[in-house]
Write an enzyme that holds these catalytic residues in place. Structure first.
Site, PDB file in Angstrom:
ATOM      1  N   GLU A 278       0.917  -1.207   0.129  1.00 14.99           N
ATOM      2  CA  GLU A 278      -0.026  -0.026  -0.054  1.00 14.99           C
ATOM      3  C   GLU A 278       0.792   1.297   0.031  1.00 14.99           C
ATOM      4  O   GLU A 278       0.536   2.231  -0.639  1.00 14.99           O
ATOM      5  CB  GLU A 278      -0.874   0.002   1.145  1.00 14.99           C
ATOM      6  CG  GLU A 278      -2.018  -0.781   1.352  1.00 14.99           C
ATOM      7  CD  GLU A 278      -2.596  -1.130  -0.042  1.00 14.99           C
ATOM      8  OE1 GLU A 278      -3.124   0.034  -0.691  1.00 14.99           O
ATOM      9  OE2 GLU A 278      -2.949  -2.079  -0.753  1.00 14.99           O
ATOM     10  N   TRP A 281       1.840   1.816  -3.313  1.00 13.58           N
ATOM     11  CA  TRP A 281       0.840   2.516  -4.209  1.00 13.58           C
ATOM     12  C   TRP A 281       0.904   4.138  -4.170  1.00 13.58           C
ATOM     13  O   TRP A 281       0.592   4.806  -5.014  1.00 13.58           O
ATOM     14  CB  TRP A 281      -0.775   2.015  -3.727  1.00 13.58           C
ATOM     15  CG  TRP A 281      -1.137   1.120  -4.450  1.00 13.58           C
ATOM     16  CD1 TRP A 281      -1.258  -0.381  -3.946  1.00 13.58           C
ATOM     17  CD2 TRP A 281      -1.702   0.700  -5.873  1.00 13.58           C
ATOM     18  NE1 TRP A 281      -1.945  -1.019  -4.876  1.00 13.58           N
ATOM     19  CE2 TRP A 281      -2.174  -0.593  -5.983  1.00 13.58           C
ATOM     20  CE3 TRP A 281      -1.974   1.863  -6.678  1.00 13.58           C
ATOM     21  CZ2 TRP A 281      -2.997  -0.927  -7.238  1.00 13.58           C
ATOM     22  CZ3 TRP A 281      -2.739   1.168  -7.987  1.00 13.58           C
ATOM     23  CH2 TRP A 281      -2.917  -0.056  -8.020  1.00 13.58           C
ATOM     24  N   TRP A 309     -21.427  13.566 -18.710  1.00 11.01           N
ATOM     25  CA  TRP A 309     -21.381  13.696 -17.308  1.00 11.01           C
ATOM     26  C   TRP A 309     -22.654  14.580 -17.020  1.00 11.01           C
ATOM     27  O   TRP A 309     -23.187  15.394 -17.634  1.00 11.01           O
ATOM     28  CB  TRP A 309     -20.236  14.644 -16.664  1.00 11.01           C
ATOM     29  CG  TRP A 309     -18.872  14.008 -16.707  1.00 11.01           C
ATOM     30  CD1 TRP A 309     -18.000  14.067 -17.446  1.00 11.01           C
ATOM     31  CD2 TRP A 309     -18.713  12.629 -15.997  1.00 11.01           C
ATOM     32  NE1 TRP A 309     -16.738  13.202 -17.465  1.00 11.01           N
ATOM     33  CE2 TRP A 309     -17.068  12.474 -16.394  1.00 11.01           C
ATOM     34  CE3 TRP A 309     -19.208  11.807 -15.085  1.00 11.01           C
ATOM     35  CZ2 TRP A 309     -16.516  11.404 -15.914  1.00 11.01           C
ATOM     36  CZ3 TRP A 309     -18.427  10.890 -14.631  1.00 11.01           C
ATOM     37  CH2 TRP A 309     -17.152  10.573 -15.230  1.00 11.01           C
ATOM     38  N   ASN A 344     -10.409   3.762   3.424  1.00 11.29           N
ATOM     39  CA  ASN A 344      -9.930   3.209   1.990  1.00 11.29           C
ATOM     40  C   ASN A 344     -11.118   2.948   1.147  1.00 11.29           C
ATOM     41  O   ASN A 344     -11.487   2.985   0.124  1.00 11.29           O
ATOM     42  CB  ASN A 344      -8.756   2.613   1.775  1.00 11.29           C
ATOM     43  CG  ASN A 344      -8.705   2.425   0.241  1.00 11.29           C
ATOM     44  OD1 ASN A 344      -8.419   3.287  -0.191  1.00 11.29           O
ATOM     45  ND2 ASN A 344      -8.368   1.349   0.019  1.00 11.29           N
ATOM     46  N   TRP A 362     -15.738  12.723 -12.174  1.00 15.99           N
ATOM     47  CA  TRP A 362     -14.965  12.674 -11.054  1.00 15.99           C
ATOM     48  C   TRP A 362     -13.816  14.104 -10.595  1.00 15.99           C
ATOM     49  O   TRP A 362     -13.530  13.907  -9.386  1.00 15.99           O
ATOM     50  CB  TRP A 362     -13.839  11.399 -11.348  1.00 15.99           C
ATOM     51  CG  TRP A 362     -13.048  11.590 -12.778  1.00 15.99           C
ATOM     52  CD1 TRP A 362     -13.245  11.403 -14.002  1.00 15.99           C
ATOM     53  CD2 TRP A 362     -11.701  12.361 -12.953  1.00 15.99           C
ATOM     54  NE1 TRP A 362     -12.429  11.825 -14.826  1.00 15.99           N
ATOM     55  CE2 TRP A 362     -11.432  12.200 -14.329  1.00 15.99           C
ATOM     56  CE3 TRP A 362     -10.888  12.867 -12.054  1.00 15.99           C
ATOM     57  CZ2 TRP A 362     -10.133  12.759 -14.526  1.00 15.99           C
ATOM     58  CZ3 TRP A 362      -9.496  13.118 -12.485  1.00 15.99           C
ATOM     59  CH2 TRP A 362      -9.342  13.361 -13.822  1.00 15.99           C
ATOM     60  N   TRP A 385      -8.958   8.619  -7.991  1.00 16.53           N
ATOM     61  CA  TRP A 385     -10.240   8.898  -8.722  1.00 16.53           C
ATOM     62  C   TRP A 385     -10.285   8.508 -10.075  1.00 16.53           C
ATOM     63  O   TRP A 385     -11.349   7.756 -10.541  1.00 16.53           O
ATOM     64  CB  TRP A 385     -10.438  10.547  -8.473  1.00 16.53           C
ATOM     65  CG  TRP A 385     -10.967  10.718  -7.445  1.00 16.53           C
ATOM     66  CD1 TRP A 385     -10.536  11.433  -6.391  1.00 16.53           C
ATOM     67  CD2 TRP A 385     -12.457  10.782  -6.960  1.00 16.53           C
ATOM     68  NE1 TRP A 385     -11.268  11.746  -5.278  1.00 16.53           N
ATOM     69  CE2 TRP A 385     -12.677  11.167  -5.582  1.00 16.53           C
ATOM     70  CE3 TRP A 385     -13.672  10.411  -7.723  1.00 16.53           C
ATOM     71  CZ2 TRP A 385     -13.625  11.498  -4.899  1.00 16.53           C
ATOM     72  CZ3 TRP A 385     -14.761  10.624  -7.074  1.00 16.53           C
ATOM     73  CH2 TRP A 385     -14.972  11.014  -5.627  1.00 16.53           C
TER      74      TRP A 385
HETATM   75  C1  LIG Z   1     -11.050   8.116  -4.374  1.00 19.72           C
HETATM   76  C2  LIG Z   1      -9.821   8.090  -3.355  1.00 19.72           C
HETATM   77  C3  LIG Z   1      -9.181   9.261  -3.215  1.00 19.72           C
HETATM   78  C4  LIG Z   1      -7.798   9.018  -2.488  1.00 19.72           C
HETATM   79  N1  LIG Z   1      -7.225  10.069  -2.289  1.00 19.72           N
HETATM   80  C5  LIG Z   1      -6.113  10.000  -1.407  1.00 19.72           C
HETATM   81  C6  LIG Z   1      -5.209  10.991  -1.309  1.00 19.72           C
HETATM   82  O1  LIG Z   1      -5.599  12.224  -1.682  1.00 19.72           O
HETATM   83  N2  LIG Z   1      -4.240  11.082  -0.555  1.00 19.72           N
HETATM   84  C7  LIG Z   1      -3.677   9.678   0.070  1.00 19.72           C
HETATM   85  O2  LIG Z   1      -2.839   9.784   0.628  1.00 19.72           O
HETATM   86  N3  LIG Z   1      -4.511   8.584  -0.251  1.00 19.72           N
HETATM   87  C8  LIG Z   1      -5.734   8.925  -0.918  1.00 19.72           C
HETATM   88  N4  LIG Z   1      -6.481   7.736  -1.228  1.00 19.72           N
HETATM   89  C9  LIG Z   1      -5.802   6.384  -0.928  1.00 19.72           C
HETATM   90  C10 LIG Z   1      -6.092   5.724   0.497  1.00 19.72           C
HETATM   91  O3  LIG Z   1      -7.620   5.683   0.597  1.00 19.72           O
HETATM   92  C11 LIG Z   1      -5.445   6.364   1.642  1.00 19.72           C
HETATM   93  O4  LIG Z   1      -3.944   6.440   1.338  1.00 19.72           O
HETATM   94  C12 LIG Z   1      -5.737   5.598   2.751  1.00 19.72           C
HETATM   95  O5  LIG Z   1      -7.008   5.338   3.123  1.00 19.72           O
HETATM   96  C13 LIG Z   1      -5.058   6.272   4.042  1.00 19.72           C
HETATM   97  O6  LIG Z   1      -5.269   5.681   5.092  1.00 19.72           O
HETATM   98  P1  LIG Z   1      -3.874   4.690   5.991  1.00 19.72           P
HETATM   99  O7  LIG Z   1      -2.919   5.620   6.196  1.00 19.72           O
HETATM  100  O8  LIG Z   1      -4.584   4.449   7.343  1.00 19.72           O
HETATM  101  O9  LIG Z   1      -3.555   3.763   5.197  1.00 19.72           O
HETATM  102  P2  LIG Z   1      -3.000   2.130   5.368  1.00 19.72           P
HETATM  103  O10 LIG Z   1      -3.745   1.281   4.807  1.00 19.72           O
HETATM  104  O11 LIG Z   1      -2.374   2.054   6.583  1.00 19.72           O
HETATM  105  O12 LIG Z   1      -1.587   2.462   4.370  1.00 19.72           O
HETATM  106  C14 LIG Z   1      -0.473   2.863   4.701  1.00 19.72           C
HETATM  107  C15 LIG Z   1      -0.005   4.073   3.679  1.00 19.72           C
HETATM  108  O13 LIG Z   1      -0.128   3.599   2.281  1.00 19.72           O
HETATM  109  C16 LIG Z   1      -0.422   4.581   1.393  1.00 19.72           C
HETATM  110  N5  LIG Z   1      -1.847   4.067   0.726  1.00 19.72           N
HETATM  111  C17 LIG Z   1      -2.521   3.084   0.963  1.00 19.72           C
HETATM  112  N6  LIG Z   1      -3.339   2.881   0.090  1.00 19.72           N
HETATM  113  C18 LIG Z   1      -3.255   3.672  -0.934  1.00 19.72           C
HETATM  114  C19 LIG Z   1      -3.751   4.092  -2.155  1.00 19.72           C
HETATM  115  N7  LIG Z   1      -4.773   3.299  -2.556  1.00 19.72           N
HETATM  116  N8  LIG Z   1      -3.168   4.869  -2.996  1.00 19.72           N
HETATM  117  C20 LIG Z   1      -2.071   5.527  -2.833  1.00 19.72           C
HETATM  118  N9  LIG Z   1      -1.479   5.289  -1.564  1.00 19.72           N
HETATM  119  C21 LIG Z   1      -1.982   4.317  -0.605  1.00 19.72           C
HETATM  120  C22 LIG Z   1      -0.767   5.658   2.279  1.00 19.72           C
HETATM  121  O14 LIG Z   1       0.221   6.680   2.304  1.00 19.72           O
HETATM  122  C23 LIG Z   1      -1.161   5.044   3.564  1.00 19.72           C
HETATM  123  O15 LIG Z   1      -0.832   6.127   4.524  1.00 19.72           O
HETATM  124  C24 LIG Z   1      -7.484   7.792  -2.054  1.00 19.72           C
HETATM  125  C25 LIG Z   1      -8.394   6.717  -2.352  1.00 19.72           C
HETATM  126  C26 LIG Z   1      -9.513   6.924  -3.082  1.00 19.72           C
HETATM  127  C27 LIG Z   1     -10.314   5.637  -3.261  1.00 19.72           C
END
Ligand SMILES: Cc1cc2nc3c(=O)[nH]c(=O)nc-3n(C[C@H](O)[C@H](O)[C@H](O)COP(=O)(O)OP(=O)(O)OC[C@H]3O[C@@H](n4cnc5c(N)ncnc54)[C@H](O)[C@@H]3O)c2cc1C
Length: 488
Positions: A278, A281, A309, A344, A362, A385
């Site tokens: 993650e 990602w 849209w 997420n 979006w 997105w």
């Molecule tokens: C529509 C949408 C918009 C989003 N916008 C953002 C945003 O603006 N900023 C953002 O940091 N994340 C974004 N995310 C990704 C993700 O939802 C968050 O990073 C995550 O929920 C953060 O929670 P956590 O730190 O507990 O994640 P954990 O599950 O603990 O993951 C650890 C770290 O991995 C990274 N990470 C995890 N999932 C993703 C992912 N899918 N994409 C990119 N990095 C990820 C984050 O830095 C996160 O802190 C978005 C997801 C969606 C579906």
């Protein structure tokens, strides 16, 4: 012996002292370091209102940390090049160091700033630190950028163990007693209304808060991450994203701590690998943006650009306020407003609902998230997105339309999450929590729910919305084929 001339460390989204290559190099050779943060009205990628709250507290924490080391975080408002000019004239500094930024706007601004300073004889150095890898370090065998996560990540993993360990905070000699403004004077905090009132009890911005969050996650909550991360009421996620976004912690520090926790047996191999992927990602999103600078603006797959849209301000407001009548969607949107974050799994559900059920662009969702998320990040927000819309790199197929009713049953089976954020329907039995309109009127009455009064009717019918979305997407494929036939 003469004292070396000072170096300026220009802080931006790297508000920490440890594992900070720019700070370490700036302080090398005993050069006095001026720690500077500029509140620039022309900054590239202006941050949203929620993140302004975080920035205020993160700068306050960094200022305290530097003061404890007998230094000063100098706060100045103005155009970065003018402020740097002033500070250089006043102190005789001959070098400026900063951590690299990777968005197209920031790259353009930093390139111009570097040329401007170099012309005036100032040494400028930009440094890594924000990601596991620089975006140009990872490429296919043919030397082209990856477009799909799995091979990208495989390539990262192959190089991970050779990566340098995180740096300790340097033993720097900081300068102090320079003219500085106050954070209070910058007005970053909301007042009337203070919509961020609930944030302070949930978050501790700053490097110490980030480290504490990582440690408690690896100690207690990372066990079971691979499965638990999908359930919004579970506590298995790290909540590190706003800390990462403001650069209070680095992915290399996360990697090093994770490896230690794995050796100690605190985190199992499966959970550790999933968590690291993650974090991968996040790197991939920045990588995609670096190689595709229009990602926040244009569909990565151009065939999706002519999507028809709907422009519906009322539906958009209902979505933003958590008043769509679909409890899992409303729970997520309210969690976002009250805490500055959203789980997420629920981000995917609410994004799919906006794009596919409401057929609202979006980009409207992206911009709402940008303003309200504490972790708003140009790259991750745009990549995510586009992923949900189906038009991104390595995206979910367009015909994957999240069903907000079954998603609620599957990922919030006992309704803990919905009950927390949509309390007006909390007394409904679990089986109706995802779709209150399906409850018999006696059940609604017993739970004190009057649809249309205490909680909205659904603003769209799921089955009809799904059919309309599929028809709109299939119309796109048909017109793309017609273009292809016509071109031939
Ligand atoms: C529509 C949408 C918009 C989003 N916008 C953002 C945003 O603006 N900023 C953002 O940091 N994340 C974004 N995310 C990704 C993700 O939802 C968050 O990073 C995550 O929920 C953060 O929670 P956590 O730190 O507990 O994640 P954990 O599950 O603990 O993951 C650890 C770290 O991995 C990274 N990470 C995890 N999932 C993703 C992912 N899918 N994409 C990119 N990095 C990820 C984050 O830095 C996160 O802190 C978005 C997801 C969606 C579906």
């Amino acid at each position: 012996m003469t004292t070396p001339r000072p170096a300026i460390l220009l802080f931006r989204n790297d508000l920490r002292l440890s594992d900070h290559p720019a700070l370490t190099v700036a302080a090398a050779g005993g050069k006095p370091v001026i720690c500077l943060y500029v509140n620039d009205p022309d900054a590239p990628d202006p941050i949203g209102r929620a993140q302004l709250w975080w920035l205020h507290h993160s700068l306050a924490a960094l200022g305290r940390q530097i003061a404890d080391l007998s230094g000063q975080l100098v706060l100045r408002a103005g155009k970065t090049r003018d402020v740097l000019g002033d500070v250089i004239r006043a102190t005789g500094a001959d070098a400026v160091h900063w951590s690299r930024r990777y968005t197209p706007n920031a790259i353009a601004a930093d390139t111009a700033l570097k040329a401007h300073l170099n012309d005036r004889g100032i040494h400028v150095e930009s440094h890594a630190g924000r990601y596991l890898f620089e975006p140009w370090q990872i490429a296919t065998k043919a030397g082209t950028p990856f477009r799909v996560f799995t091979p990208f990540w495989r390539s990262c993993l192959a190089q991970l163990d050779a990566a340098p360990a995180p740096l300790p905070a340097p033993d720097a000699s900081f300068m102090r007693d320079l003219p500085s403004e106050t954070l209070e004077g910058w007005g970053g905090l909301p007042t009337r209304p203070n919509w961020a009132a609930g944030f302070g009890s949930l978050w501790t911005p700053g490097e110490a808060g980030a480290m504490a969050r990582l440690d408690s996650f690896l100690d207690k909550r990372a066990q079971g991450y691979a499965q638990g991360r999908d359930f919004p009421a579970a506590t298995n996620v790290s909540n590190l994203s706003p800390h990462l976004q403001m650069g209070e912690i680095t992915p290399r520090q996360i990697l090093a701590s994770l490896r230690r926790a794995e050796v100690l047996g605190d985190v199992g191999q499966r959970d550790g690998a999933k968590f690291l992927a993650e974090v991968g990602w996040r790197d991939f999103s920045a990588y995609l943006l670096y190689h595709n600078p229009t990602l926040p603006l244009e569909e990565f797959q151009p065939k999706f650009a002519p999507f028809p849209w709907r422009d519906d301000a009322k539906d958009l407001t209902a979505w933003q306020r958590g008043q769509t009548g679909y409890p899992i969607v409303d729970a997520g949107m309210r969690e976002l407003l009250q805490t500055g974050t959203m789980h997420n799994r629920v981000r995917m559900i609410v994004a799919s609902f906006l794009i596919k059920h409401l057929r609202i662009n979006w980009r409207a969702g992206l911009s709402w998230f940008h303003d309200t998320l504490l972790d708003a990040d140009v790259a991750s927000n745009a990549a995510s997105w586009q992923w949900v819309a189906g038009c991104g790199a390595d995206a979910a197929p367009y015909f994957r339309i999240f069903n907000p009713i079954t998603q609620a049953t599957k990922f919030d089976p006992d309704g803990t999450y919905i009950r927390q954020w949509v309390p007006e329907i909390a007394a409904l039995p679990d089986k109706y929590l995802g779709a209150p309109w399906k409850a018999p009127s006696a059940v609604l009455q017993a739970a004190h729910v009057t649809l249309g009064m205490t909680y909205p009717h659904p603003i769209v019918d799921h089955a009809r919305a799904r059919t309309a979305a599929l028809a709109a997407f299939e119309g796109l494929s048909a017109s793309a084929e017609n273009v292809a036939i016509g071109d031939g």
